[in-house]
Design a protein around this motif. Structure first.
Motif, PDB file in Angstrom:
ATOM      1  N   ARG A  70       0.829  -1.209   0.000  1.00 30.40           N
ATOM      2  CA  ARG A  70       0.000   0.000   0.000  1.00 30.40           C
ATOM      3  C   ARG A  70       0.862   1.258   0.000  1.00 30.40           C
ATOM      4  NH1 ARG A  70      -3.121  -2.222   4.545  1.00 30.40           N
ATOM      5  NH2 ARG A  70      -4.628  -3.596   3.597  1.00 30.40           N
ATOM      6  N   MET A  71       1.969   1.233   0.762  1.00 34.16           N
ATOM      7  CA  MET A  71       2.849   2.404   0.811  1.00 34.16           C
ATOM      8  C   MET A  71       3.516   2.646  -0.543  1.00 34.16           C
ATOM      9  SD  MET A  71       4.730   2.403   4.519  1.00 34.16           S
ATOM     10  CE  MET A  71       5.165   0.680   4.624  1.00 34.16           C
ATOM     11  N   ASN A  72       3.510   1.643  -1.418  1.00 34.60           N
ATOM     12  CA  ASN A  72       4.154   1.754  -2.725  1.00 34.60           C
ATOM     13  C   ASN A  72       3.143   1.716  -3.864  1.00 34.60           C
ATOM     14  OD1 ASN A  72       7.229   1.749  -2.247  1.00 34.60           O
ATOM     15  ND2 ASN A  72       6.386   0.299  -0.790  1.00 34.60           N
ATOM     16  N   LYS A  73       1.916   2.084  -3.554  1.00 37.13           N
ATOM     17  CA  LYS A  73       0.845   2.117  -4.555  1.00 37.13           C
ATOM     18  C   LYS A  73       1.280   2.990  -5.730  1.00 37.13           C
ATOM     19  CE  LYS A  73      -3.991   3.341  -5.070  1.00 37.13           C
ATOM     20  NZ  LYS A  73      -5.191   3.827  -4.393  1.00 37.13           N
ATOM     21  N   GLY A  74       1.040   2.481  -6.929  1.00 36.82           N
ATOM     22  CA  GLY A  74       1.382   3.216  -8.147  1.00 36.82           C
ATOM     23  C   GLY A  74       2.762   2.895  -8.694  1.00 36.82           C
ATOM     24  N   LYS A  75       3.581   2.193  -7.933  1.00 39.72           N
ATOM     25  CA  LYS A  75       4.932   1.851  -8.403  1.00 39.72           C
ATOM     26  C   LYS A  75       4.896   0.587  -9.248  1.00 39.72           C
ATOM     27  CE  LYS A  75       7.586   4.233  -4.992  1.00 39.72           C
ATOM     28  NZ  LYS A  75       8.794   4.265  -4.239  1.00 39.72           N
ATOM     29  N   LEU A  76       5.842   0.518 -10.170  1.00 38.90           N
ATOM     30  CA  LEU A  76       5.983  -0.643 -11.041  1.00 38.90           C
ATOM     31  C   LEU A  76       6.880  -1.670 -10.356  1.00 38.90           C
ATOM     32  CD1 LEU A  76       5.455  -1.867 -13.871  1.00 38.90           C
ATOM     33  CD2 LEU A  76       7.572  -0.748 -14.610  1.00 38.90           C
ATOM     34  N   GLY A  77       6.400  -2.891 -10.275  1.00 38.84           N
ATOM     35  CA  GLY A  77       7.177  -3.966  -9.670  1.00 38.84           C
ATOM     36  C   GLY A  77       7.017  -5.252 -10.465  1.00 38.84           C
ATOM     37  N   THR A  78       7.903  -6.187 -10.208  1.00 38.31           N
ATOM     38  CA  THR A  78       7.804  -7.515 -10.817  1.00 38.31           C
ATOM     39  C   THR A  78       7.411  -8.480  -9.715  1.00 38.31           C
ATOM     40  OG1 THR A  78       9.537  -6.903 -12.380  1.00 38.31           O
ATOM     41  CG2 THR A  78       8.989  -9.244 -12.206  1.00 38.31           C
ATOM     42  N   PHE A  79       6.267  -9.119  -9.881  1.00 40.03           N
ATOM     43  CA  PHE A  79       5.669  -9.984  -8.866  1.00 40.03           C
ATOM     44  C   PHE A  79       5.815 -11.441  -9.292  1.00 40.03           C
ATOM     45  CE2 PHE A  79       3.949  -5.866  -8.348  1.00 40.03           C
ATOM     46  CZ  PHE A  79       3.580  -5.737  -7.020  1.00 40.03           C
ATOM     47  N   TYR A  80       6.337 -12.245  -8.391  1.00 41.22           N
ATOM     48  CA  TYR A  80       6.586 -13.658  -8.675  1.00 41.22           C
ATOM     49  C   TYR A  80       5.616 -14.507  -7.859  1.00 41.22           C
ATOM     50  CZ  TYR A  80      10.833 -11.836 -10.754  1.00 41.22           C
ATOM     51  OH  TYR A  80      11.726 -11.139 -11.535  1.00 41.22           O
ATOM     52  N   PHE A  81       4.824 -15.309  -8.560  1.00 37.45           N
ATOM     53  CA  PHE A  81       3.829 -16.161  -7.932  1.00 37.45           C
ATOM     54  C   PHE A  81       4.117 -17.615  -8.290  1.00 37.45           C
ATOM     55  CE2 PHE A  81       1.810 -12.091  -8.791  1.00 37.45           C
ATOM     56  CZ  PHE A  81       1.140 -11.813  -7.611  1.00 37.45           C
ATOM     57  N   THR A  82       3.841 -18.525  -7.367  1.00 42.10           N
ATOM     58  CA  THR A  82       3.886 -19.962  -7.676  1.00 42.10           C
ATOM     59  C   THR A  82       2.612 -20.614  -7.176  1.00 42.10           C
ATOM     60  OG1 THR A  82       5.113 -20.447  -5.655  1.00 42.10           O
ATOM     61  CG2 THR A  82       6.397 -20.221  -7.669  1.00 42.10           C
ATOM     62  N   PHE A  83       2.193 -21.620  -7.897  1.00 45.23           N
ATOM     63  CA  PHE A  83       0.958 -22.335  -7.612  1.00 45.23           C
ATOM     64  C   PHE A  83       1.297 -23.816  -7.500  1.00 45.23           C
ATOM     65  CE2 PHE A  83       0.332 -18.641 -10.239  1.00 45.23           C
ATOM     66  CZ  PHE A  83      -0.601 -17.913  -9.520  1.00 45.23           C
ATOM     67  N   GLU A  84       1.363 -24.328  -6.284  1.00 38.83           N
ATOM     68  CA  GLU A  84       1.754 -25.729  -6.072  1.00 38.83           C
ATOM     69  C   GLU A  84       0.746 -26.690  -6.699  1.00 38.83           C
ATOM     70  OE1 GLU A  84       2.854 -26.909  -2.125  1.00 38.83           O
ATOM     71  OE2 GLU A  84       3.557 -24.886  -1.682  1.00 38.83           O
ATOM     72  N   ASN A  85       1.239 -27.827  -7.112  1.00 34.33           N
ATOM     73  CA  ASN A  85       0.429 -28.916  -7.668  1.00 34.33           C
ATOM     74  C   ASN A  85      -0.371 -28.506  -8.903  1.00 34.33           C
ATOM     75  OD1 ASN A  85       1.324 -30.621  -5.568  1.00 34.33           O
ATOM     76  ND2 ASN A  85      -0.259 -29.800  -4.226  1.00 34.33           N
ATOM     77  N   ASN A  86       0.126 -27.557  -9.655  1.00 32.51           N
ATOM     78  CA  ASN A  86      -0.520 -27.151 -10.881  1.00 32.51           C
ATOM     79  C   ASN A  86       0.493 -27.367 -12.011  1.00 32.51           C
ATOM     80  OD1 ASN A  86      -1.698 -25.851 -13.065  1.00 32.51           O
ATOM     81  ND2 ASN A  86      -2.626 -24.262 -11.794  1.00 32.51           N
TER      82      ASN A  86
END
Length: 115
Positions: free
Chosen positions: A49-65
């Motif tokens: 929330r403190m960084n709302k509006g900033k560009l970031g790279t988000f890494y997600f993993t989904f187990e057993n998929n």
């Protein structure tokens, strides 16, 4: 508290106890200290929330998929809640992602983080 005694028939009977009046005491409420506020701010949703509006790279993993076990989204933080983050990529596509799948985030610029 109930105390039991034995009467001649052999069955336990509760012995009446005089009732004591209990006074209600107010809870010990501590004022919010800067240290407590800082600890609360360190939660991931608050940092996002403190960084709302900033560009970031988000890494997600989904187990057993097997078909879609990882996802990388480069996007702007639109909002963050306790269990989710809303991102929009540069093309305008929006994502509502669950925090349980978030591994980490990288930013190409300085992030806001109040200690």
């Amino acid at each position: 508290m109930v105390q039991y005694y034995w009467y001649p028939g052999g069955y336990p009977q509760p012995q009446p106890q005089p009732q004591q009046q209990q006074q209600m005491t107010p809870p010990n409420i501590q004022p919010t200290t800067p240290a407590a506020a800082r600890q609360e701010e360190s939660y991931i949703e608050n940092i996002l929330r403190m960084n709302k509006g900033k560009l970031g790279t988000f890494y997600f993993t989904f187990e057993n998929n097997k078909e879609w076990n990882a996802k990388v989204i480069k996007g702007y933080i639109e909002a963050a809640g306790r269990d989710h983050v809303i991102l929009s990529d540069p093309s305008g596509k929006r994502y509502l992602m669950l925090m349980i799948y978030l591994d980490y985030v990288t930013f190409d610029e300085e992030i806001n983080y109040n200690l």
